[in-house]
Write a protein that holds these residues in place. Sequence first.
Motif, PDB file in Angstrom:
ATOM      1  N   ARG A   7       0.858  -1.182   0.000  1.00 22.30           N
ATOM      2  CA  ARG A   7       0.000   0.000   0.000  1.00 22.30           C
ATOM      3  C   ARG A   7       0.892   1.228   0.000  1.00 22.30           C
ATOM      4  O   ARG A   7       1.971   1.234   0.570  1.00 22.30           O
ATOM      5  CB  ARG A   7      -0.863   0.016   1.255  1.00 22.30           C
ATOM      6  N   SER A   8       0.421   2.284  -0.620  1.00 25.95           N
ATOM      7  CA  SER A   8       1.170   3.541  -0.606  1.00 25.95           C
ATOM      8  C   SER A   8       0.172   4.689  -0.569  1.00 25.95           C
ATOM      9  O   SER A   8      -1.013   4.502  -0.797  1.00 25.95           O
ATOM     10  CB  SER A   8       2.081   3.638  -1.838  1.00 25.95           C
ATOM     11  N   GLY A   9       0.681   5.867  -0.277  1.00 25.07           N
ATOM     12  CA  GLY A   9      -0.193   7.038  -0.204  1.00 25.07           C
ATOM     13  C   GLY A   9      -0.666   7.281   1.214  1.00 25.07           C
ATOM     14  O   GLY A   9      -0.518   6.459   2.089  1.00 25.07           O
ATOM     15  N   ARG A  10      -1.234   8.437   1.429  1.00 19.91           N
ATOM     16  CA  ARG A  10      -1.665   8.847   2.763  1.00 19.91           C
ATOM     17  C   ARG A  10      -3.180   9.015   2.878  1.00 19.91           C
ATOM     18  O   ARG A  10      -3.688   9.410   3.913  1.00 19.91           O
ATOM     19  CB  ARG A  10      -0.995  10.172   3.145  1.00 19.91           C
ATOM     20  N   VAL A  24       1.521   1.382  13.187  1.00 19.93           N
ATOM     21  CA  VAL A  24       1.493   0.081  13.837  1.00 19.93           C
ATOM     22  C   VAL A  24       2.728  -0.679  13.417  1.00 19.93           C
ATOM     23  O   VAL A  24       3.110  -0.669  12.247  1.00 19.93           O
ATOM     24  CB  VAL A  24       0.244  -0.723  13.426  1.00 19.93           C
ATOM     25  N   GLY A  25       3.350  -1.322  14.376  1.00 14.54           N
ATOM     26  CA  GLY A  25       4.526  -2.122  14.072  1.00 14.54           C
ATOM     27  C   GLY A  25       4.419  -3.487  14.703  1.00 14.54           C
ATOM     28  O   GLY A  25       3.561  -3.733  15.552  1.00 14.54           O
ATOM     29  N   CYS A  26       5.281  -4.362  14.255  1.00 10.89           N
ATOM     30  CA  CYS A  26       5.331  -5.671  14.884  1.00 10.89           C
ATOM     31  C   CYS A  26       6.767  -6.141  14.942  1.00 10.89           C
ATOM     32  O   CYS A  26       7.631  -5.678  14.205  1.00 10.89           O
ATOM     33  CB  CYS A  26       4.427  -6.671  14.184  1.00 10.89           C
ATOM     34  N   ILE A  27       6.994  -7.034  15.865  1.00 12.81           N
ATOM     35  CA  ILE A  27       8.286  -7.681  16.008  1.00 12.81           C
ATOM     36  C   ILE A  27       8.065  -9.149  15.683  1.00 12.81           C
ATOM     37  O   ILE A  27       7.595  -9.913  16.523  1.00 12.81           O
ATOM     38  CB  ILE A  27       8.859  -7.517  17.432  1.00 12.81           C
ATOM     39  N   PRO A  28       8.347  -9.534  14.430  1.00 18.30           N
ATOM     40  CA  PRO A  28       8.234 -10.949  14.097  1.00 18.30           C
ATOM     41  C   PRO A  28       9.330 -11.726  14.829  1.00 18.30           C
ATOM     42  O   PRO A  28      10.476 -11.282  14.888  1.00 18.30           O
ATOM     43  CB  PRO A  28       8.474 -10.995  12.596  1.00 18.30           C
ATOM     44  N   GLU A  44      12.881  -9.599  14.088  1.00 20.14           N
ATOM     45  CA  GLU A  44      13.036  -8.381  13.310  1.00 20.14           C
ATOM     46  C   GLU A  44      12.066  -7.348  13.881  1.00 20.14           C
ATOM     47  O   GLU A  44      11.120  -7.710  14.557  1.00 20.14           O
ATOM     48  CB  GLU A  44      12.652  -8.616  11.841  1.00 20.14           C
ATOM     49  N   VAL A  45      12.275  -6.083  13.592  1.00 24.99           N
ATOM     50  CA  VAL A  45      11.352  -5.033  14.021  1.00 24.99           C
ATOM     51  C   VAL A  45      10.839  -4.302  12.786  1.00 24.99           C
ATOM     52  O   VAL A  45      11.621  -3.856  11.948  1.00 24.99           O
ATOM     53  CB  VAL A  45      12.040  -4.023  14.974  1.00 24.99           C
ATOM     54  N   LEU A  46       9.508  -4.198  12.647  1.00 23.10           N
ATOM     55  CA  LEU A  46       8.877  -3.572  11.481  1.00 23.10           C
ATOM     56  C   LEU A  46       7.852  -2.550  11.954  1.00 23.10           C
ATOM     57  O   LEU A  46       7.211  -2.742  12.976  1.00 23.10           O
ATOM     58  CB  LEU A  46       8.133  -4.638  10.658  1.00 23.10           C
ATOM     59  N   VAL A  47       7.669  -1.491  11.179  1.00 15.97           N
ATOM     60  CA  VAL A  47       6.628  -0.521  11.514  1.00 15.97           C
ATOM     61  C   VAL A  47       6.138   0.166  10.236  1.00 15.97           C
ATOM     62  O   VAL A  47       6.901   0.350   9.295  1.00 15.97           O
ATOM     63  CB  VAL A  47       7.125   0.523  12.542  1.00 15.97           C
ATOM     64  N   GLY A  48       4.841   0.486  10.218  1.00 21.54           N
ATOM     65  CA  GLY A  48       4.264   1.169   9.069  1.00 21.54           C
ATOM     66  C   GLY A  48       2.920   1.765   9.436  1.00 21.54           C
ATOM     67  O   GLY A  48       2.470   1.671  10.581  1.00 21.54           O
ATOM     68  N   GLY A  49       2.265   2.362   8.484  1.00 15.36           N
ATOM     69  CA  GLY A  49       1.009   3.071   8.733  1.00 15.36           C
ATOM     70  C   GLY A  49      -0.158   2.179   9.093  1.00 15.36           C
ATOM     71  O   GLY A  49      -0.231   1.023   8.700  1.00 15.36           O
ATOM     72  N   TRP A  50      -1.075   2.733   9.886  1.00 19.10           N
ATOM     73  CA  TRP A  50      -2.336   2.069  10.243  1.00 19.10           C
ATOM     74  C   TRP A  50      -3.405   2.783   9.444  1.00 19.10           C
ATOM     75  O   TRP A  50      -3.569   4.001   9.541  1.00 19.10           O
ATOM     76  CB  TRP A  50      -2.558   2.189  11.736  1.00 19.10           C
ATOM     77  N   GLU A  51      -4.145   2.050   8.646  1.00 15.42           N
ATOM     78  CA  GLU A  51      -5.088   2.668   7.728  1.00 15.42           C
ATOM     79  C   GLU A  51      -6.533   2.512   8.189  1.00 15.42           C
ATOM     80  O   GLU A  51      -6.858   1.665   9.016  1.00 15.42           O
ATOM     81  CB  GLU A  51      -4.858   2.117   6.323  1.00 15.42           C
ATOM     82  N   CYS A  61      -0.238  -7.389  10.703  1.00 19.62           N
ATOM     83  CA  CYS A  61      -0.086  -8.507   9.749  1.00 19.62           C
ATOM     84  C   CYS A  61       0.348  -7.998   8.379  1.00 19.62           C
ATOM     85  O   CYS A  61       1.251  -8.566   7.753  1.00 19.62           O
ATOM     86  CB  CYS A  61      -1.403  -9.257   9.598  1.00 19.62           C
ATOM     87  N   ARG A  62      -0.302  -6.946   7.909  1.00 19.06           N
ATOM     88  CA  ARG A  62       0.019  -6.397   6.586  1.00 19.06           C
ATOM     89  C   ARG A  62       1.463  -5.928   6.527  1.00 19.06           C
ATOM     90  O   ARG A  62       2.196  -6.215   5.580  1.00 19.06           O
ATOM     91  CB  ARG A  62      -0.927  -5.247   6.225  1.00 19.06           C
ATOM     92  N   GLU A  63       1.899  -5.207   7.553  1.00 20.87           N
ATOM     93  CA  GLU A  63       3.276  -4.705   7.570  1.00 20.87           C
ATOM     94  C   GLU A  63       4.283  -5.855   7.554  1.00 20.87           C
ATOM     95  O   GLU A  63       5.312  -5.777   6.894  1.00 20.87           O
ATOM     96  CB  GLU A  63       3.516  -3.808   8.790  1.00 20.87           C
ATOM     97  N   SER A  64       3.992  -6.924   8.286  1.00 20.41           N
ATOM     98  CA  SER A  64       4.934  -8.049   8.324  1.00 20.41           C
ATOM     99  C   SER A  64       5.045  -8.722   6.965  1.00 20.41           C
ATOM    100  O   SER A  64       6.123  -9.162   6.570  1.00 20.41           O
ATOM    101  CB  SER A  64       4.536  -9.052   9.406  1.00 20.41           C
ATOM    102  N   ILE A  65       3.946  -8.773   6.236  1.00 18.29           N
ATOM    103  CA  ILE A  65       3.975  -9.356   4.891  1.00 18.29           C
ATOM    104  C   ILE A  65       4.684  -8.409   3.924  1.00 18.29           C
ATOM    105  O   ILE A  65       5.570  -8.821   3.172  1.00 18.29           O
ATOM    106  CB  ILE A  65       2.551  -9.681   4.391  1.00 18.29           C
ATOM    107  N   GLU A  66       4.312  -7.114   3.950  1.00  8.95           N
ATOM    108  CA  GLU A  66       4.891  -6.149   3.018  1.00  8.95           C
ATOM    109  C   GLU A  66       6.399  -5.997   3.202  1.00  8.95           C
ATOM    110  O   GLU A  66       7.154  -5.992   2.242  1.00  8.95           O
ATOM    111  CB  GLU A  66       4.242  -4.766   3.191  1.00  8.95           C
TER     112      GLU A  66
END
Length: 159
Positions: A7-10, A24-28, A44-51, A61-66
Amino acid sequence: MVCLVSRSGRELQRYNNLGCRQVVGCIPYRYREDIDGNVSDELEVLVGGWELDESLEEAACRESIEEAGVIGIVESQLGQWSFISKRYGTYYEGHMFPLFVKEQLDLWPEKHVRRRVWMSVAEAREVCQHWWMKEALDILVDRLFSTQQQKKDLASSLE
């Protein structure tokens, strides 16, 4: 089936009542057994937008896949932090979750810009650049080791 486009854009980004962007982030994490039967903890540590069209857990879940190409079980939230983005100088509200990895994908949406690197807790703590992510990591480690100790105590009491 997994979507192979990030996903992209704001347009769908969430903001709290103070105007702070919500992320929202996750630590897989996973456990891996070596040849000698020793279990290692890797993450690993991941973080990205919550839509707007997803829950906190769905965003994790989406951030971990992306970002890492991993699928797993989102566990209970590690916490919520307020911080200033180093890149934009604006306030953010971050939510972090652990994700127990069940599957690794060979292809994922951001494979061309991100590498999946499994590392030990100590290595992850060393390379983590954000104080709030380090705090989330510490909470996860405490939670995991506490759970492991409880299992050992229960096994000992059953003998």
